[in-house]
Motif scaffolding. Structure first.
Motif, short mmCIF file in Angstrom:
data_model
loop_
_atom_site.label_atom_id
_atom_site.label_comp_id
_atom_site.label_asym_id
_atom_site.label_seq_id
_atom_site.Cartn_x
_atom_site.Cartn_y
_atom_site.Cartn_z
N PHE A 258 0.78 -1.22 0.00
CA PHE A 258 0.00 0.00 0.00
C PHE A 258 0.82 1.29 0.00
O PHE A 258 0.26 2.37 0.13
N ASN B 122 -2.86 1.40 -3.50
CA ASN B 122 -2.06 2.34 -2.71
C ASN B 122 -2.60 3.77 -2.72
O ASN B 122 -1.91 4.71 -2.38
N ARG C 248 -8.79 1.67 2.48
CA ARG C 248 -7.79 1.83 1.40
C ARG C 248 -8.51 2.19 0.09
O ARG C 248 -9.73 2.17 0.00
#
Length: 336
Positions: free
Chosen positions: A234, A263, A283
């Protein structure tokens, strides 16, 4: 990463090369004929990689459409429309490699393949396993290479395999064999005339270039086209780029690729630090795959990890590699 490279897909390739484009049609036929197709190829100059029309994300789009859930269908299209890595399974490597590369060739694209079958893989964590021994692994790689043939392919070779030699995760007794297997895999794959090979080099969070460059050299990076960073992780692209450039300077100026699949919001910093890589909440998808990175050393931004597939049975997720629509939706919603 201790398992963060566990997105090995359950692959469904029927006959080699017989991959049919999904049109996103439901039983309503005429009603849906003007809707966007489930997947589409990006302009080749920007993205030379093949988009699998029968991937998990594409199937999820079709399912949402069938249920009349156009909102979630459009969210998952953010994943379905992009090329992602095809993780070659252990049982039918030649047929899978042939099927993917033939389908890509018919679309005048490059196949993006991930090889993740090294013996003693993942140090007994969520994606433990791999080939039974060195001979089995060599035979498996040989079949993958045979399946690729002379068609265009980009191969990401063994996520975490070098990193786990550095972080003491893989027992010392297996180190020499692993170096030999990785070096042999690079050499075998590079016998294919149109195959690019990127040996995985971990990520910016678990090691420093000074700890990795010698192991990478022993693993045969000099014979590869370069190395990959941030696979299934990430770290922001800028951080990964800086990490990759420092490592490149120590391995003869080799080029590299960056996994940008998840990411978009950077690493997760909550919860148990030992598992903050595993299905972290909040995320987002990162930069779309492209060969136009604007940096001479960075060959491509790729989605090596398949967004929406679980890292393992943590934080409520299914086992490693299984499609998890709720997590996929979270990644898509988090994308600006």
């Amino acid at each position: 990463m201790y398992g963060s490279c566990t997105g090995r897909a359950r692959l469904c390739v029927a006959a080699a090369g017989a991959v049919l484009l999904l049109a996103g049609c439901s039983s309503d036929g005429e009603k849906d004929k003007d809707k966007k197709p489930v997947v589409s190829q990006q302009p080749k100059a920007k993205d030379p990689y093949w988009v699998n029309p029968d991937g998990n994300a594409a199937k999820q789009v079709a399912s949402y459409r069938k249920d009349g859930d156009d909102k979630n269908a459009e969210l998952i299209r953010k994943i379905a429309d992009q090329p992602v890595g095809e993780w070659i399974g252990p049982d039918n490597p030649e047929a899978e490699a042939k099927g993917f590369t033939e389908a890509a060739a018919k679309a005048d694209r490059d196949a993006l393949l991930v090889l993740y079958n090294i013996p003693h893989r993942d140090c007994g964590q969520f994606s433990k396993g791999g080939a039974a021994d060195g001979d089995a692994y060599r035979a498996w790689v040989d079949k993958v290479a045979g399946g690729i043939g002379d068609r265009r392919a980009t191969v990401i070779l063994e996520p975490d395999a070098v990193l786990h030699l550095v972080d003491s995760c893989t027992p010392q007794e297996f180190h020499e064999e692993r170096f030999d297997l990785l070096k042999g895999a690079v050499e075998r794959l590079k016998k294919q005339p149109n195959t690019k090979v990127y040996l995985d080099a971990g990520n910016a969070g678990w090691s420093q270039p000074d700890a990795l460059f010698e192991p990478l050299q022993r693993a045969g990076v000099d014979k590869a086209d370069g190395f990959s960073v941030n696979v299934s992780n990430f770290f922001p692209t800028t951080v990964s780029k800086d990490f990759g450039k420092k490592l490149s300077a120590k391995v003869g100026g080799k080029h590299f690729v960056i996994d940008t699949s998840r990411n978009g919001n950077g690493p997760y910093t909550g919860g148990d630090p030992k598992e903050n890589w595993c299905n972290p909440p909040g995320r987002a998808l990162g930069e779309e795959p492209t060969a136009r990175t604007g940096d001479a050393l960075v060959d491509a931004y790729l989605w090596v990890k398949r967004p929406g597939e679980s890292d393992g049975d943590c934080k409520g997720g299914p086992k490693a590699g299984e499609w998890w629509p709720e997590y996929a939706l979270g990644l898509a919603r988090g994308t600006k």
